[in-house]
Enzyme design. Sequence first.
Site, mmCIF file in Angstrom:
data_model
loop_
_atom_site.group_PDB
_atom_site.id
_atom_site.type_symbol
_atom_site.label_atom_id
_atom_site.label_comp_id
_atom_site.label_asym_id
_atom_site.label_seq_id
_atom_site.Cartn_x
_atom_site.Cartn_y
_atom_site.Cartn_z
ATOM 1 N N ASP A 48 1.806 1.089 1.484
ATOM 2 C CA ASP A 48 1.439 2.004 2.566
ATOM 3 C C ASP A 48 0.207 1.470 3.307
ATOM 4 O O ASP A 48 -0.240 2.046 4.296
ATOM 5 C CB ASP A 48 1.259 3.450 2.069
ATOM 6 C CG ASP A 48 0.182 3.586 1.020
ATOM 7 O OD1 ASP A 48 -0.446 2.569 0.656
ATOM 8 O OD2 ASP A 48 -0.050 4.722 0.557
ATOM 9 N N SER A 49 -0.302 0.313 2.830
ATOM 10 C CA SER A 49 -1.331 -0.421 3.580
ATOM 11 C C SER A 49 -0.786 -0.873 4.930
ATOM 12 O O SER A 49 -1.544 -1.385 5.761
ATOM 13 C CB SER A 49 -1.823 -1.627 2.775
ATOM 14 O OG SER A 49 -0.731 -2.422 2.355
ATOM 15 N N LYS A 117 6.490 2.465 -6.083
ATOM 16 C CA LYS A 117 5.130 2.580 -6.645
ATOM 17 C C LYS A 117 4.589 3.959 -6.305
ATOM 18 O O LYS A 117 4.791 4.458 -5.188
ATOM 19 C CB LYS A 117 4.213 1.496 -6.089
ATOM 20 C CG LYS A 117 2.758 1.645 -6.585
ATOM 21 C CD LYS A 117 1.934 0.401 -6.350
ATOM 22 C CE LYS A 117 1.380 0.242 -4.965
ATOM 23 N NZ LYS A 117 0.488 1.358 -4.543
ATOM 24 N N GLU A 119 1.038 6.358 -6.609
ATOM 25 C CA GLU A 119 -0.390 6.502 -6.911
ATOM 26 C C GLU A 119 -0.587 7.740 -7.767
ATOM 27 O O GLU A 119 -0.138 8.834 -7.384
ATOM 28 C CB GLU A 119 -1.206 6.632 -5.615
ATOM 29 C CG GLU A 119 -1.348 5.320 -4.871
ATOM 30 C CD GLU A 119 -2.289 5.415 -3.675
ATOM 31 O OE1 GLU A 119 -3.133 6.337 -3.625
ATOM 32 O OE2 GLU A 119 -2.173 4.547 -2.794
ATOM 33 N N GLU A 182 -6.699 -0.586 -9.348
ATOM 34 C CA GLU A 182 -7.436 -0.896 -8.105
ATOM 35 C C GLU A 182 -8.911 -0.550 -8.234
ATOM 36 O O GLU A 182 -9.275 0.583 -8.606
ATOM 37 C CB GLU A 182 -6.807 -0.143 -6.910
ATOM 38 C CG GLU A 182 -7.554 -0.438 -5.609
ATOM 39 C CD GLU A 182 -6.760 -0.142 -4.340
ATOM 40 O OE1 GLU A 182 -5.576 0.213 -4.432
ATOM 41 O OE2 GLU A 182 -7.357 -0.280 -3.256
HETATM 42 O O1 KIV Z 1 -0.593 -0.292 -0.114
HETATM 43 C C1 KIV Z 1 -0.872 -1.337 -0.720
HETATM 44 O O2 KIV Z 1 -0.816 -2.426 -0.150
HETATM 45 C C2 KIV Z 1 -1.265 -1.215 -2.124
HETATM 46 C C3 KIV Z 1 -1.832 -2.342 -2.852
HETATM 47 C C4 KIV Z 1 -2.403 -3.493 -2.246
HETATM 48 C C5 KIV Z 1 -1.937 -2.231 -4.286
HETATM 49 O O3 KIV Z 1 -1.102 -0.190 -2.678
#
Ligand code: KIV
Length: 266
Positions: A48-49, A117, A119, A182
Amino acid sequence: MKEFRKTTVPSFKARKAKGEKIAVLTAYDYTMGKILDRSGVDAILVGDSVATAVQGRNNTLSVTLDQMVYHTEMVGRAVEHALLIADMPFPSHLLEPNETLLNASRFIKEAYCDSVKIEGGQNCAQTIKHLVNAGIPVMGHIGLQPQAIHQLGGHKVQRDEKKLLADAKAVENSGAFSLVLECIPEPIAQKITDSITIPTIGIGAGAGCDGQVLVSYDILGLTPHKMARFVKKYANLEETIEGAAKTFCQEVREGIYPAKEHTYPS
Ligand code: KIV
């Protein structure tokens, strides 16, 4: 070209027992997915980055599920070898269990994705169990959780060792195949890594983790803002792209481009 076999969830997990370090990078589109897949990276995360790397946002909270599925589908069509992981955006995994399951299943059904993934630590244990029971592999993510920055007071290093160890155990016991750590001090990340059997993938968590993940735009020098201490820049593509664009503009203005070889004869 070197041939890489497809990384699966079991082969990803097995790397920890073999003492083989794991390399993970993010991608958000077909082109980057193709290039990174060819590099031999073990897993590609559609993070989500995308919000901060691509969309020009200050944090990851605004990304929608539809946007994440859209980006994951593009990367999914490119990836042949790496394990593909998609981030569940805020708050798509914090809902009633079957709604969360339907949200997660979109990545598998619509976007060629291998896993998701999530969180969260102890608070997400039941959710992880529910998805794993339904056949969706889950990577956990504890320590600094960017989706919880308002709760945490910003992007800060997380030092509560007791909580971090309990979160890690809860994620492992829920059936997750791996865990992102993280922004955690190296000694605590090392303790977590030694105390669980699933691979830990660090980002700002030191060298003791079983693997490392970084945002591809950061390592390639495509991030215009100040980067975190843990980022290492392996290229300066911002400069390369700007230079190429400047040369193009100059050549068009001076009549150098297009030359004969770029022109169709009659
Ligand atoms: O959103 C992301 O890119 C991430 C990581 C870099 C771990 O969660």
